[in-house]
Design a protein around this motif. Structure first.
Motif, PDB file in Angstrom:
ATOM      1  N   ASP A 153     -18.512   7.198 -17.637  1.00  0.00           N
ATOM      2  CA  ASP A 153     -17.825   6.262 -18.522  1.00  0.00           C
ATOM      3  C   ASP A 153     -17.603   4.987 -17.701  1.00  0.00           C
ATOM      4  O   ASP A 153     -17.005   5.048 -16.621  1.00  0.00           O
ATOM      5  CB  ASP A 153     -16.491   6.866 -18.966  1.00  0.00           C
TER       6      ASP A 153
ATOM      7  N   LEU B 243     -15.638   2.520 -18.125  1.00  0.00           N
ATOM      8  CA  LEU B 243     -14.300   1.937 -18.145  1.00  0.00           C
ATOM      9  C   LEU B 243     -13.540   2.119 -16.835  1.00  0.00           C
ATOM     10  O   LEU B 243     -12.963   1.155 -16.324  1.00  0.00           O
ATOM     11  CB  LEU B 243     -13.494   2.487 -19.320  1.00  0.00           C
TER      12      LEU B 243
ATOM     13  N   LEU C 114     -12.050  -0.869 -14.559  1.00  0.00           N
ATOM     14  CA  LEU C 114     -10.624  -0.956 -14.215  1.00  0.00           C
ATOM     15  C   LEU C 114     -10.411  -1.037 -12.711  1.00  0.00           C
ATOM     16  O   LEU C 114      -9.391  -1.552 -12.253  1.00  0.00           O
ATOM     17  CB  LEU C 114      -9.870   0.247 -14.799  1.00  0.00           C
TER      18      LEU C 114
ATOM     19  N   SER D  89     -18.878   5.632 -24.903  1.00  0.00           N
ATOM     20  CA  SER D  89     -18.134   4.637 -24.121  1.00  0.00           C
ATOM     21  C   SER D  89     -19.065   3.592 -23.508  1.00  0.00           C
ATOM     22  O   SER D  89     -18.723   2.407 -23.429  1.00  0.00           O
ATOM     23  CB  SER D  89     -17.329   5.326 -23.016  1.00  0.00           C
TER      24      SER D  89
ATOM     25  N   TYR E 179     -18.171  -0.210 -24.562  1.00  0.00           N
ATOM     26  CA  TYR E 179     -17.669  -1.159 -23.579  1.00  0.00           C
ATOM     27  C   TYR E 179     -18.729  -2.131 -23.085  1.00  0.00           C
ATOM     28  O   TYR E 179     -18.438  -3.025 -22.294  1.00  0.00           O
ATOM     29  CB  TYR E 179     -17.048  -0.421 -22.388  1.00  0.00           C
TER      30      TYR E 179
END
Length: 368
Positions: free
Chosen positions: A115, A117, A121, A158, A162
């Motif tokens: 994923d 994300l 982050l 995802s 994203y």
């Protein structure tokens, strides 16, 4: 009417680098991420890029490019470096940042089942936030070996959800109906997705990487030598207020050009320049309602009637950032749009309508 940026103006638009721009490349297993990485590493045209991968063996770097190898790092003759992540992304990024030579770009490849994300982050929510700038998330999709069931996978979902730009790869191996069906499915996951059809991950690099400003910068080499100002941007998104000016005139300067690197497959670059301010409200309307899906990149130096600051604008897909800075020269708006089969006249007309001229009947004001 055409206009050009003078060398003095170009220098006045320079600004300190606010952080090493980062692109995350994600995608399904076997989609073509490694081929894309090799494409980036071997087509730098003057840029120095660091690539972070999980395993050197997977990328298969051209031996003729290799200058030296060390622990977890390979240096290439074109100034690029390739570094393994070794399960600690932050540590790998610091190894890159601590090098003496200046780098222009950082590309991070995720594993096929990851994923993206949490990786994003890492750059947005850790100490790296002040040292790097998340530029874009590029998702590679294998058009020949996908299954619609794949969209039931959370990781696969995802990666598309994203992704700022979706690279639909291996399009030469399937028919048009299959591509249309896949694009429809991608659109259901991410409405208005910016989708690039490719074979062998051959993407014009200005569509996925964006270093600097008008000199994109080094990819648009020799397009118009006067049009090369450059800048960098930060990662704070801005909400926009309103402007009460509803009038504009046609005393403006604009010019546009096409890059040799982009002309294949209908890719073009359009430039707009005007020595009048924009209305924030009108420019926000342009971004929200008129920015078509075939525009993959946009960047510019923005002058808004409502703000004393110089604004550095950067867009990838639908996600944009706006960084504040101080004016160092004459105020003006300069914007570059990069995309495929762009309606040049319509876009220039829409940008004209963003011009904010004080109303003689109402005077300046906010509201409306």
């Amino acid at each position: 009417m055409q206009s050009a940026v003078t060398p003095d103006q170009s220098q006045a638009m320079d600004a300190p680098k606010k952080g090493l721009p980062v692109t995350i490349i994600t995608g399904f297993l076997g989609s073509g991420k490694t081929t894309l990485l090799n494409h980036i590493l071997t087509n730098q045209q003057g840029l120095k890029t660091a690539v972070l991968v999980n395993e050197f063996g997977e990328i298969g770097i051209d031996n003729e490019l290799i200058v030296s190898t060390g622990e977890n790092m390979v240096e290439l003759s074109n100034g690029c470096i390739c570094c393994t992540i070794n399960n600690d992304l932050v540590d790998a990024v610091y190894k890159v940042l601590e090098r003496e030579e200046r780098l222009d770009y950082l590309v991070v490849e995720t594993t096929g089942l990851a994923d993206p994300l949490p990786v994003a982050l890492t750059f947005l929510g850790t100490e790296l936030r002040d040292l790097t700038r998340l530029d874009s998330i590029i998702t590679v999709v294998d058009a020949a070996n996908y299954s619609l069931d794949l969209f039931n996978s959370q990781a696969a979902y995802s990666q598309i959800a994203y992704g700022d730009v979706i690279v639909l790869n291996k399009t030469d191996l399937v028919d048009e109906a299959t591509l249309n069906e896949l694009e429809k499915k991608i659109g259901e996951v991410k409405e208005g997705a910016r989708i690039l059809r490719t074979t062998r991950s051959q993407v014009p690099l200005p569509l996925i990487l964006s270093v600097g400003l008008f000199e994109s910068d080094k990819y648009f080499d020799a397009v118009d030598e006067h049009d090369h100002a450059h800048d960098h941007h930060d990662h704070d998104d801005h909400d926009h207020s309103t402007c009460g000016h509803d009038h504009h005139d046609h005393d403006h300067h604009e010019h546009h050009h096409h890059s040799d690197h982009l002309e294949n497959d209908g890719f073009t670059s359009i430039s707009f320049q005007i020595d009048k301010p924009f209305s924030i409200r009108k420019f926000q309307y342009f971004l929200d309602n008129q920015l078509t899906d075939n525009i993959f990149r946009a960047k510019g130096i923005m002058w808004f009637d409502e703000s004393p600051n110089r604004h550095i604008f950067h867009l990838c897909g639908k996600r944009f950032t706006m960084d504040d800075d101080e004016w160092k020269g004459e105020k003006k708006n300069q914007l570059v749009l990069i995309g495929q089969n762009l309606n040049q006249n319509q876009l220039l007309e829409q940008l004209e309508k963003c011009i904010c001229i004080p109303s003689t009947s109402r005077g300046k004001g906010f509201g409306k």
